[in-house]
Write a protein that holds these residues in place. Structure first.
Motif, mmCIF file in Angstrom:
data_model
loop_
_atom_site.group_PDB
_atom_site.id
_atom_site.type_symbol
_atom_site.label_atom_id
_atom_site.label_comp_id
_atom_site.label_asym_id
_atom_site.label_seq_id
_atom_site.Cartn_x
_atom_site.Cartn_y
_atom_site.Cartn_z
ATOM 1 N N LEU A 10 0.694 -1.131 0.159
ATOM 2 C CA LEU A 10 -0.278 0.101 0.128
ATOM 3 C C LEU A 10 0.854 1.122 0.132
ATOM 4 C CD1 LEU A 10 -3.089 0.973 2.059
ATOM 5 C CD2 LEU A 10 -1.605 2.266 1.617
ATOM 6 N N TYR A 11 1.051 1.995 -1.285
ATOM 7 C CA TYR A 11 1.582 3.666 -1.040
ATOM 8 C C TYR A 11 0.776 4.548 -0.866
ATOM 9 C CZ TYR A 11 5.291 -0.239 -2.978
ATOM 10 O OH TYR A 11 6.010 -0.899 -3.417
ATOM 11 N N TYR A 12 0.975 5.427 -0.099
ATOM 12 C CA TYR A 12 0.349 6.508 0.382
ATOM 13 C C TYR A 12 0.840 7.751 0.450
ATOM 14 C CZ TYR A 12 1.441 5.692 5.009
ATOM 15 O OH TYR A 12 2.158 5.407 6.586
ATOM 16 N N GLY A 13 0.223 8.580 0.691
ATOM 17 C CA GLY A 13 0.902 10.123 1.011
ATOM 18 C C GLY A 13 0.925 11.188 -0.985
ATOM 19 N N ASP A 14 1.543 12.375 -0.473
ATOM 20 C CA ASP A 14 1.895 12.587 -1.962
ATOM 21 C C ASP A 14 2.758 12.327 -3.039
ATOM 22 O OD1 ASP A 14 1.375 15.937 -3.204
ATOM 23 O OD2 ASP A 14 3.406 16.322 -2.890
ATOM 24 N N HIS A 15 2.645 12.319 -4.232
ATOM 25 C CA HIS A 15 2.678 11.437 -5.108
ATOM 26 C C HIS A 15 3.023 10.085 -4.869
ATOM 27 C CE1 HIS A 15 3.160 16.001 -6.550
ATOM 28 N NE2 HIS A 15 3.406 15.122 -7.625
ATOM 29 N N ALA A 16 2.045 9.736 -4.795
ATOM 30 C CA ALA A 16 2.354 8.382 -4.757
ATOM 31 C C ALA A 16 2.399 7.260 -5.156
ATOM 32 C CB ALA A 16 1.385 7.340 -3.484
ATOM 33 N N LEU A 17 1.474 8.159 -6.705
ATOM 34 C CA LEU A 17 0.740 7.084 -8.055
ATOM 35 C C LEU A 17 2.707 7.244 -8.437
ATOM 36 C CD1 LEU A 17 -1.430 9.564 -9.936
ATOM 37 C CD2 LEU A 17 -1.125 7.398 -9.384
ATOM 38 N N ASP A 18 4.323 7.736 -8.739
ATOM 39 C CA ASP A 18 4.875 7.790 -8.809
ATOM 40 C C ASP A 18 6.071 6.343 -9.112
ATOM 41 O OD1 ASP A 18 4.987 10.207 -9.355
ATOM 42 O OD2 ASP A 18 6.433 11.211 -8.066
ATOM 43 N N ILE A 19 4.948 5.724 -7.459
ATOM 44 C CA ILE A 19 5.105 3.996 -7.957
ATOM 45 C C ILE A 19 5.259 3.745 -9.214
ATOM 46 C CG2 ILE A 19 3.362 3.271 -6.692
ATOM 47 C CD1 ILE A 19 6.800 2.338 -5.731
ATOM 48 N N LEU A 20 3.838 3.783 -9.718
ATOM 49 C CA LEU A 20 3.601 3.500 -10.902
ATOM 50 C C LEU A 20 4.595 3.168 -12.022
ATOM 51 C CD1 LEU A 20 -0.020 4.037 -11.637
ATOM 52 C CD2 LEU A 20 0.616 2.358 -10.463
ATOM 53 N N LYS A 21 5.718 4.109 -11.705
ATOM 54 C CA LYS A 21 7.098 4.141 -12.098
ATOM 55 C C LYS A 21 7.937 2.849 -11.965
ATOM 56 C CE LYS A 21 7.317 8.934 -12.464
ATOM 57 N NZ LYS A 21 8.853 10.054 -12.912
ATOM 58 N N GLU A 22 7.811 2.508 -11.517
ATOM 59 C CA GLU A 22 8.824 0.466 -10.609
ATOM 60 C C GLU A 22 8.070 -0.254 -10.950
ATOM 61 O OE1 GLU A 22 10.244 1.938 -6.554
ATOM 62 O OE2 GLU A 22 10.199 3.800 -6.572
ATOM 63 N N LEU A 23 6.878 -0.243 -11.629
ATOM 64 C CA LEU A 23 6.182 -1.634 -11.703
ATOM 65 C C LEU A 23 6.904 -2.534 -12.740
ATOM 66 C CD1 LEU A 23 2.528 -0.739 -11.778
ATOM 67 C CD2 LEU A 23 4.072 -1.760 -9.937
ATOM 68 N N GLU A 24 7.001 -3.747 -12.549
ATOM 69 C CA GLU A 24 7.660 -4.520 -14.402
ATOM 70 C C GLU A 24 6.725 -5.439 -14.579
ATOM 71 O OE1 GLU A 24 10.586 -7.216 -11.998
ATOM 72 O OE2 GLU A 24 12.233 -4.942 -11.279
ATOM 73 N N GLY A 25 6.767 -5.217 -16.277
ATOM 74 C CA GLY A 25 5.846 -6.007 -16.718
ATOM 75 C C GLY A 25 6.364 -5.919 -18.015
ATOM 76 N N LYS A 26 5.202 -5.414 -19.321
ATOM 77 C CA LYS A 26 5.260 -5.479 -20.663
ATOM 78 C C LYS A 26 4.141 -4.806 -21.123
ATOM 79 C CE LYS A 26 7.776 -9.517 -22.205
ATOM 80 N NZ LYS A 26 7.959 -10.761 -22.853
ATOM 81 N N LYS A 27 2.870 -4.953 -20.108
ATOM 82 C CA LYS A 27 1.584 -4.124 -20.842
ATOM 83 C C LYS A 27 0.700 -4.142 -19.296
ATOM 84 C CE LYS A 27 1.020 -6.900 -25.708
ATOM 85 N NZ LYS A 27 0.155 -7.449 -26.392
#
Length: 392
Positions: A10-27
């Protein structure tokens, strides 16, 4: 043996959306509702972050409020064609709930929607994709729960789908996303969260792990909901976290007949939808009056009231808690009865027996602290319609 299940992260706080940059996958297959996330720029931010992670992104947009079986099937078909290894949903409860159901049918095309209605019977997931939920409202908590609510409009029934398999892998709580929530939505989703915390605490499935989450959520909601409604941004952030804690509680402790009634009345009347959180707020005081005839339930409601500072014996404190809920409802312009809401009396009487029967069969009824049958559910609905005290 019991189980306690939450998202892996669970990621929370200001600009928590940035964690999407670290996901590993193709699609990544992104499921979203109407235009609010696009207008605010958060849909573009989500897509850009996923692309920065090296993924190809496909959008599935315009999931309606109270998503339909047809939308779920269409989304599952689109997923099958795109073959994502991440499903990302951003928005309120509707797109996230829809994406959860799509996910199951994508991973298991041999299943039909009707197969999913049986609670806690889902096949194993994560063989094709993982799931990330980004909540844009502060109430449903579907970003952390094992639940999804899908509407069959032909039957006029909302089906709560339930299985720990659909608990998201990642939940993101970015307070920037809820900063511009309209006041009506803030009130309805906030009262939904209060209902979640209350029903989880008195549920027959409540545990030592869920109780602290439910109680803390209720405490924070009473401290911050009115301030959030009046557009205090610090309170908005606190409410976003409070509703998530209530969700963690009810996902594991389950719910009760407030939700059974909301599910079965939300889409059944010709006068239009009763918004889920609004319905919960209207029904909660009546269900507490019904349940408090049970000794254990009364004691637990009194626990909540004393935590909020009310004094007296168990019954007195519980009645003060009911009054506090009704005070919030009045503050948020939530009416006290279905008649006042505008449901036609002849239609209510015509559909009463079927609604009561379906509510008893709802997945949430089994964990309600006081048993209920069709006859008593009809009597309870009658009290809710006319605004009468529940005295049976």
């Amino acid at each position: 043996m019991k189980r306690f299940t939450l998202p892996r992260d669970l990621y929370y706080g200001d600009h928590a959306l940035d964690i999407l940059k670290e996901l590993e996958g193709k699609k990544a297959f992104v499921v979203v509702g109407g235009s609010s996330m696009k207008r605010a720029g958060f849909l573009d931010e989500t897509v850009n972050n996923l692309k920065e992670a090296g993924m190809e992104v496909k959008l599935f947009e315009n999931v309606e409020s109270d998503p339909s079986v047809e939308t779920v099937r269409a989304g599952a078909k689109a997923m099958t064609e795109f073959e994502p290894d991440w499903i990302v949903s951003i928005g309120g409860g509707s797109p996230i709930d829809a994406a959860k159901a799509m996910w199951v049918l994508y991973e298991h095309p041999e299943k039909s929607f009707e197969d999913l209605i049986v609670p806690f019977s889902f096949p194993k997931l994560r063989r094709k994709a993982k799931f990330c939920a980004i909540s844009s409202t502060s109430g449903t908590a579907t970003e952390v729960t094992a639940f999804s609510v899908i509407t069959d409009y032909e039957k006029g029934i909302k089906y709560p789908l339930a299985d720990f398999e659909i608990t998201p892998d990642i939940a993101i709580l970015d307070p920037r996303i809820v900063a511009s929530m309209p006041k009506r939505l803030t009130a309805d989703t906030g009262m939904d969260a209060l209902t979640h915390g209350t029903e989880a605490y008195v549920s027959l499935a409540a545990t030592d792990f869920t109780d602290p989450l439910a109680m803390k959520a209720i405490s924070m909601i009473f401290e911050y909901l009115e301030k959030s409604y009046n557009e205090d941004m610090e309170a908005r952030e606190k409410m976003h976290y409070a509703q998530c804690m209530a969700g963690q509680a009810f996902s594991n402790a389950l719910l009760g007949i407030v939700h059974s009634l909301a599910h079965k009345t939300g889409a059944v009347f010709s006068t239009g939808h009763i918004v889920h959180g609004y319905a919960n707020a209207m029904y909660l005081p009546y269900v507490i009056e019904y349940n408090m005839k049970d000794e254990r339930a009364l004691r637990r409601y009194a626990d909540i009231g004393r935590m909020l500072g009310f004094e007296g014996d168990d019954k007195e404190v519980t009645l003060k808690y009911i009054d506090a809920i009704r005070k919030l409802n009045k503050e948020f312009d939530i009416v006290n009865s279905l008649k006042e809401f505008g449901i036609k009396e002849d239609e209510f009487k015509e559909k009463l027996e079927a609604i009561a029967h379906n509510a008893v069969l709802d997945a949430c009824t089994g964990s309600n602290p006081r048993e209920i049958d069709d006859a008593n559910m009809e009597k309870l609905l009658d009290c809710i319609y006319y605004g009468k005290e529940v005295d049976f």
